[in-house]
Design an enzyme around this catalytic site. Structure first.
Site, PDB file in Angstrom:
ATOM      1  N   GLY A 283       0.914  -1.305   0.007  1.00 33.52           N
ATOM      2  CA  GLY A 283       0.007   0.082   0.073  1.00 33.52           C
ATOM      3  C   GLY A 283       0.922   1.462   0.008  1.00 33.52           C
TER       4      GLY A 283
ATOM      5  N   HIS B  86      -0.407   1.162 -13.169  1.00 37.97           N
ATOM      6  CA  HIS B  86       0.326  -0.061 -13.888  1.00 37.97           C
ATOM      7  C   HIS B  86       1.898   0.181 -14.161  1.00 37.97           C
ATOM      8  CE1 HIS B  86       0.512  -3.942 -15.652  1.00 37.97           C
ATOM      9  NE2 HIS B  86       1.267  -3.336 -16.849  1.00 37.97           N
TER      10      HIS B  86
ATOM     11  N   THR C 295     -11.155  -0.082 -17.837  1.00 42.71           N
ATOM     12  CA  THR C 295     -11.897  -0.576 -18.562  1.00 42.71           C
ATOM     13  C   THR C 295     -12.321  -2.022 -18.629  1.00 42.71           C
ATOM     14  OG1 THR C 295     -10.687  -0.515 -20.438  1.00 42.71           O
ATOM     15  CG2 THR C 295     -11.814   1.627 -20.002  1.00 42.71           C
TER      16      THR C 295
END
Ligand code: GRF
Length: 220
Positions: free
Chosen positions: A18, A115, A147
């Protein structure tokens, strides 16, 4: 786009350390991002990031994928948990589950992911090793809208790092993560200020104008 205290509500999903979540939380607590981090939710009960979020006084929840019989049941439960907080934005920050079409459609235009590659290069896993194996001299990270195509949504912002002789997957990962911690808060800030959005065609608009395919490029 207002939650109860007047700021947009953000829910962050994690699976592990995290560090991206922590950076976004830190900036929100310092009012550098005008958002309420309403909750941090993990699919892993022992994710270290959950402890950090608790220490910051943020609501946390664990929705453990392994205690659900199917992905669809897990995602239903996860959606219920997220929607309790009525988020304006859902931030995937190292959330290591592939999300189904229904889930993704439910948060269309209000879910971001980071990413570790210069998308559209290297969708999927092992991005650092793949960049090394390909002999790339540039690598990096991308924040994009989510998406239905895995790591295939339109880009908001990218940052590059140089691949140097002697770099390994680990050294590259560390260099890329430093950039992640810069670009993710920027993207969240833009979103919560209403500066970026994804239109019905899946184009990202920045202050109303379409961005190029690879998004804004952070200057080195
Ligand atoms: C990051 O490297 C991100 O690119 C990838 O997962 C990692 C999460 O790291 N999606 P952390 O949990 O934010 O430290």
């Amino acid at each position: 786009m207002q939650s109860n205290d007047g700021k947009p509500s953000v829910v962050i999903l994690i699976s592990g350390t995290g560090s991206n979540m922590a950076k976004i939380v830190e900036m929100a607590l310092q009012n550098e991002i005008s958002a309420e981090i309403s909750a941090v939710i993990s699919n892993e009960s022992n994710a270290p990031g959950i402890q950090y979020a608790k220490q910051q006084g943020i609501s946390t929840q664990v929705v453990d994928h392994s205690s659900h019989e199917t992905r669809s049941l897990f995602e239903k439960h996860l959606m219920r948990a997220i929607d309790e907080y009525q988020p304006d934005l859902v931030v995937l920050a190292g959330f290591m589950r592939i999300l189904g079409a229904e889930f993704v459609r439910h948060y269309r235009g209000k879910m971001l992911n980071i990413h570790p590659s210069l998308l559209p290069k290297y969708q999927g896993l092992n991005t650092h090793q793949r960049a090394l194996d390909a002999g790339d001299d540039q690598h990096g990270c991308t924040v994009h809208f989510v998406t239905e195509e895995l790591d295939g949504g339109p880009s908001v912002i990218q940052a590059s790092v140089s691949v140097e002789q002697g770099d390994t997957a680990e050294t590259l990962k560390a260099k890329v993560q430093q950039k992640e911690h810069v670009i993710y808060p920027i993207a969240v800030k833009w979103f919560t200020e209403g500066r970026i959005n994804m239109d019905g065609m899946g184009n990202v608009l920045f202050d109303g104008s379409p961005l190029p395919l690879q998004g804004v490029q952070l200057e080195p």
